[in-house]
Design a protein around this motif. Structure first.
Motif, short mmCIF file in Angstrom:
data_model
loop_
_atom_site.label_atom_id
_atom_site.label_comp_id
_atom_site.label_asym_id
_atom_site.label_seq_id
_atom_site.Cartn_x
_atom_site.Cartn_y
_atom_site.Cartn_z
N ASN A 199 6.91 0.30 -8.99
CA ASN A 199 5.82 -0.54 -9.45
C ASN A 199 6.24 -2.00 -9.53
O ASN A 199 5.53 -2.91 -9.10
N GLU A 210 3.69 5.72 -5.79
CA GLU A 210 3.47 5.83 -7.24
C GLU A 210 2.50 6.96 -7.56
O GLU A 210 2.73 7.77 -8.47
N ARG A 261 6.59 -3.49 -6.06
CA ARG A 261 5.27 -3.73 -5.49
C ARG A 261 4.69 -5.06 -5.99
O ARG A 261 4.13 -5.85 -5.22
N HIS A 262 4.84 -5.32 -7.29
CA HIS A 262 4.28 -6.54 -7.84
C HIS A 262 5.11 -7.77 -7.48
O HIS A 262 4.57 -8.88 -7.38
N LEU A 276 0.82 -1.20 0.00
CA LEU A 276 0.00 0.00 0.00
C LEU A 276 0.86 1.26 0.00
O LEU A 276 0.55 2.24 -0.67
N ARG A 286 3.72 -8.64 -4.16
CA ARG A 286 2.41 -9.27 -4.33
C ARG A 286 2.57 -10.73 -4.78
O ARG A 286 1.85 -11.62 -4.32
N LYS A 306 2.26 1.77 -3.46
CA LYS A 306 1.21 2.28 -4.34
C LYS A 306 0.99 3.77 -4.12
O LYS A 306 0.83 4.55 -5.07
N GLU A 365 -3.76 -3.76 -10.96
CA GLU A 365 -2.72 -2.81 -11.29
C GLU A 365 -3.15 -1.35 -11.25
O GLU A 365 -2.39 -0.47 -10.90
N TRP A 366 -4.42 -1.07 -11.61
CA TRP A 366 -4.80 0.32 -11.77
C TRP A 366 -5.64 0.85 -10.62
O TRP A 366 -6.17 1.94 -10.71
N ASP A 367 -5.79 0.09 -9.54
CA ASP A 367 -6.57 0.58 -8.41
C ASP A 367 -5.93 1.82 -7.81
O ASP A 367 -4.72 1.89 -7.60
#
Length: 253
Positions: free
Chosen positions: A70, A27, A73-74, A21, A77, A24, A86-88
Motif C-alpha cells: 500500500n 492488496e 502504491r501511494h 493498478l 502515485r 492495488k 485509497e478505498w477504491d
C-alpha cells in the motif's frame, strides 16, 4: 498478472500507472486470503525508477506485507502527482471501479435541473456508495461525462447506469416516487419505500411545482431537519444524508 517484459516496454508514466493498478489488485487478493507471487513482486520492484522507494525487499506475508505494498502504491502515485482514492476497489482488467463488488438496491434518483457539474459528480459518487441502481437526469442537468462532473464522481459515473429522461416519463416507471424537499416528513421518521425514485431539485429553486405535485400524489416528501441560521445544505450533501438513511433501512430489511 501483466507480464514484466511488457511492462518494461511501456513509457514510464504508463508503466507506473499500470503498476499502481497491479499493486492495488495484490492488496485485494491479500485481504481475501489469496497467496501472493513473491517473485513477480520482486521483479516489479526492480523496474521502478530510482528515488521512488529505498527498500525493495518485502516480507513474505501478513499485514506488514499489505501495508508495504500500500505504501509503495501511494509513493508511486505521489511521484505521478495522482490524487489518492485509497478505498477504491478496482477491476484490474479495465482499470475502472469493479462493478461486481458493489451492492445494488432498487433505489433510483431523478435529478431535475441540477446546474453544477460538480454536484452531479458528487451525487453519482454518493449514489454508487449507497447502492443506487440507476440515475435519471433531466434535459437541463449536466451529463456525468462532463469534465467537472467526472472530477467529483471519481469513476462512479462509469458504473452507475444513467439516462436522460423528461419528468413525465418518470411516472411510467413501476416505482414509488417521493421528493427531497423542505416541508416534508423528517428523514429519521420517513417510511422509505423498499424500492423507489427520489426527486432531487436544482440548487437555486428546488423542485418544480410539477415535480412536487407528482411526489405528493405518490409517496410524499422527506426533509432534513436543521438547526443553523442558514437552514440550507448543498444539494449533494443533503442527498448524502438521505441516501444514508435509505440505504441503512434497506439493509435492515
Amino acid at each position: 498478472m501483466f507480464p514484466i517484459e511488457k511492462l518494461k516496454k511501456l513509457p514510464e508514466k504508463t508503466r507506473l500507472r499500470k503498476i499502481v493498478l497491479i499493486l492495488k489488485a495484490m492488496e485485494i487478493e491479500l485481504y481475501s486470503g489469496k497467496p501472493l507471487d513473491g517473485i513477480y513482486l520482486d521483479n516489479l520492484m526492480e523496474i521502478l525508477p530510482g528515488g521512488i522507494i529505498n527498500q525493495r525487499e518485502y516480507p513474505v506475508s501478513g499485514e506488514t506485507l499489505i501495508r508495504k505494498i500500500n505504501n509503495t502504491r501511494h509513493l508511486i502515485r505521489k511521484y505521478l502527482n495522482m490524487e489518492p482514492a485509497e478505498w477504491d476497489i478496482v477491476d484490474f482488467k479495465s482499470g475502472n471501479l469493479d462493478e461486481k463488488k458493489r451492492i445494488r438496491l432498487p433505489i433510483r434518483v431523478y435529478l431535475e435541473d441540477i446546474r453544477s457539474p460538480y454536484n452531479v459528480g458528487a451525487i453519482f459518487r454518493t449514489a454508487e456508495a449507497f447502492g443506487a441502481e440507476k440515475i435519471y437526469l433531466s434535459p437541463g442537468t449536466p451529463l456525468p461525462t462532463h469534465q467537472r462532473a467526472t472530477k467529483t464522481a471519481r469513476g462512479a459515473e462509469k458504473i452507475v447506469p444513467w439516462k436522460t429522461e423528461i419528468l413525465p416519463d418518470i411516472l411510467k416507471k413501476d416505482y414509488p416516487v417521493f421528493a427531497l424537499e423542505l416541508g416534508g416528513i423528517p428523514v429519521e421518521d420517513f417510511s422509505f419505500p423498499e424500492k423507489g425514485i427520489v426527486l432531487i431539485g436544482s440548487e437555486e429553486l428546488g423542485l418544480s411545482p410539477e415535480a412536487l405535485s407528482i411526489a405528493e400524489s405518490r409517496y410524499g416528501r422527506v426533509s432534513i431537519p436543521m438547526g443553523g441560521a442558514k437552514r440550507s445544505l448543498n444539494v449533494s450533501v443533503a442527498f448524502g444524508i438521505l441516501m444514508f438513511y435509505w440505504f441503512s433501512r434497506s439493509l435492515r430489511r
